[in-house]
Design an enzyme around this catalytic site. Structure first.
Site, PDB file in Angstrom:
ATOM      1  N   LYS A 187       0.853  -1.188   0.000  1.00 13.22           N
ATOM      2  CA  LYS A 187       0.000   0.000   0.000  1.00 13.22           C
ATOM      3  C   LYS A 187       0.889   1.238   0.000  1.00 13.22           C
ATOM      4  O   LYS A 187       1.686   1.438   0.921  1.00 13.22           O
ATOM      5  CB  LYS A 187      -0.903  -0.017   1.232  1.00 13.22           C
ATOM      6  CG  LYS A 187      -1.746   1.247   1.348  1.00 13.22           C
ATOM      7  CD  LYS A 187      -2.780   1.122   2.434  1.00 13.22           C
ATOM      8  CE  LYS A 187      -3.531   2.428   2.599  1.00 13.22           C
ATOM      9  NZ  LYS A 187      -4.532   2.359   3.663  1.00 13.22           N
ATOM     10  N   LYS A 241      -2.246  -1.509  -3.820  1.00 12.44           N
ATOM     11  CA  LYS A 241      -3.088  -0.314  -3.760  1.00 12.44           C
ATOM     12  C   LYS A 241      -2.241   0.940  -3.834  1.00 12.44           C
ATOM     13  O   LYS A 241      -1.255   1.021  -3.106  1.00 12.44           O
ATOM     14  CB  LYS A 241      -3.846  -0.356  -2.438  1.00 12.44           C
ATOM     15  CG  LYS A 241      -4.728   0.833  -2.186  1.00 12.44           C
ATOM     16  CD  LYS A 241      -5.359   0.725  -0.830  1.00 12.44           C
ATOM     17  CE  LYS A 241      -6.049   2.039  -0.555  1.00 12.44           C
ATOM     18  NZ  LYS A 241      -6.409   2.218   0.801  1.00 12.44           N
TER      19      LYS A 241
HETATM   20  C1  PBG Z   1      -7.157   3.312   5.527  1.00 20.70           C
HETATM   21  C2  PBG Z   1      -7.610   3.281   4.109  1.00 20.70           C
HETATM   22  C3  PBG Z   1      -7.474   4.280   3.152  1.00 20.70           C
HETATM   23  C4  PBG Z   1      -8.075   3.812   1.988  1.00 20.70           C
HETATM   24  C5  PBG Z   1      -8.557   2.533   2.262  1.00 20.70           C
HETATM   25  N1  PBG Z   1      -8.237   2.222   3.570  1.00 20.70           N
HETATM   26  C6  PBG Z   1      -6.925   5.653   3.284  1.00 20.70           C
HETATM   27  C7  PBG Z   1      -5.483   5.857   3.516  1.00 20.70           C
HETATM   28  O1  PBG Z   1      -4.696   4.935   3.670  1.00 20.70           O
HETATM   29  O2  PBG Z   1      -5.099   7.013   3.582  1.00 20.70           O
HETATM   30  C8  PBG Z   1      -8.164   4.561   0.708  1.00 20.70           C
HETATM   31  C9  PBG Z   1      -9.185   4.068  -0.263  1.00 20.70           C
HETATM   32  C10 PBG Z   1      -9.456   4.977  -1.414  1.00 20.70           C
HETATM   33  O3  PBG Z   1      -8.803   6.001  -1.629  1.00 20.70           O
HETATM   34  O4  PBG Z   1     -10.384   4.644  -2.161  1.00 20.70           O
HETATM   35  N2  PBG Z   1      -8.184   2.909   6.409  1.00 20.70           N
END
Ligand code: PBG
Length: 316
Positions: A187, A241
């Site tokens: 991520k 992601k």
């Molecule tokens: C954290 C989380 C995020 C997203 C999914 N889970 C935000 C981040 O890490 O800042 C982002 C998902 C998206 O942008 O569609 N709980």
């Protein structure tokens, strides 16, 4: 071999199907009407009731899974609503489990950022940095609460070291050994999460970013190390992601693992597509199919996308 639709269908190497789709959904505590999210056209912050209707619609379209995010009324330094048995996502899981039975996979995003007053994915130390190991204890509590409420899969998204192992241990020691873990393994600290942070009402203190725990977009070998570590800790599936800017990572991950690989087509990717389509600069429907087909071709077995409902309605 490209001349007619039938010829193209015959030789297509990649077929996007409804079975590939996971719909991320938002449920907000303390509202009586669903609230539109301005930067995510077509996506809502749901009430418990409107969430049930939405999931019913998705089930009828054949979408196999949803991923829930909660927006609590009260936030605090530790994000304690994330493990409250009557917290917003736990209530939603109980409702949905009774509605869908075993017909749909219920996933819960497992993190505390929607629940903390400072907007970080963990508890902070005296210097204002996220305390990795104390945060693991909070994730363990949230995992147990989500499993008790009926989640099939918990999806830790906080990028803390050791989170998969700690959650696996928590689940196994509370009679939830059947509950699976989809790890947000690779991520990245991405600018494409902007609309999501509007959706969950999060403002991040201390510079407004998560670069000290999410990955640097410049790195790809590091992603493979993260994925290998999560699998060694017991992840049942792993995620990359965002999706579009990281297709190379997706392909590499697909090549080195034998567990299912998910890709998250995130909020900013969706918002860009919708904004350009709204201006008439691209054909939004065609672009949506192309983007998701590209993500599947690159190696995703499943795709988390805010396009799930509309694309499922077009696929047969
Ligand atoms: C954290 C989380 C995020 C997203 C999914 N889970 C935000 C981040 O890490 O800042 C982002 C998902 C998206 O942008 O569609 N709980």
């Amino acid at each position: 071999m490209r001349r007619t639709p039938a010829l193209r269908r015959l030789v297509a190497e990649t077929n996007l199907t409804t079975n590939d789709l996971i719909a991320p959904l938002f449920v907000r505590e303390g509202i009586t009407e669903p609230q539109p999210i301005v930067s995510l056209p077509g996506v809502m912050q749901h009430t418990q009731d409107s969430l049930r209707d939405e999931v019913d619609k998705l089930a009828n379209l054949g979408v196999p899974a949803v991923l829930l995010f909660g927006i609590p009324l009260a936030k605090d330094a530790e994000g304690s609503e994330s493990w409250n048995p009557s917290g917003v996502v736990q209530v939603a899981l109980e409702n949905l489990r009774s509605d869908v039975g075993g017909e749909m996979v219920l996933m819960a995003d497992l993190c505390v950022d929607e629940y903390t007053s400072h907007g970080h994915c963990g508890v902070l130390d005296a210097a204002g940095d996220v305390d990795n190991d104390r945060t693991l204890e909070l994730y363990a509590k949230a995992a147990i609460a989500q499993a008790n409420a009926g989640a099939d899969i918990v999806a830790p998204s906080g990028m803390m070291d050791g989170q998969v192992a700690r959650i696996r241990r928590a689940l196994d020691s509370t009679d939830h050994s059947q509950i699976a873990i989809l790890a947000y393994a690779a991520k990245y600290a991405s600018a494409f999460y902007g609309p999501f942070r509007d959706a969950v009402d999060v403002t991040i203190e201390g510079g407004g970013h998560r670069k000290s725990y999410q990955q640097d977009p410049a790195n790809s070998r590091e992603a493979l190390a993260e994925v290998r570590a999560d699998i060694a800790e017991g992840a049942d599936a792993v995620m990359v992601k965002p999706a579009g800017p990281y297709l190379d990572i997706l392909t590499k991950v697909r090549d080195i693992v034998d567990v299912p690989v998910a890709a998250y087509h995130v909020s900013g990717e969706y918002a860009m597509l919708k904004a350009a389509a709204e201006k008439g600069w691209i054909d939004g429907d065609a672009a949506a199919m192309e983007v998701l087909t590209g993500i599947k071709r690159a190696g995703a077995d499943m795709i988390l996308t805010y396009l799930a409902g509309e694309v499922a309605a077009k696929l047969d």
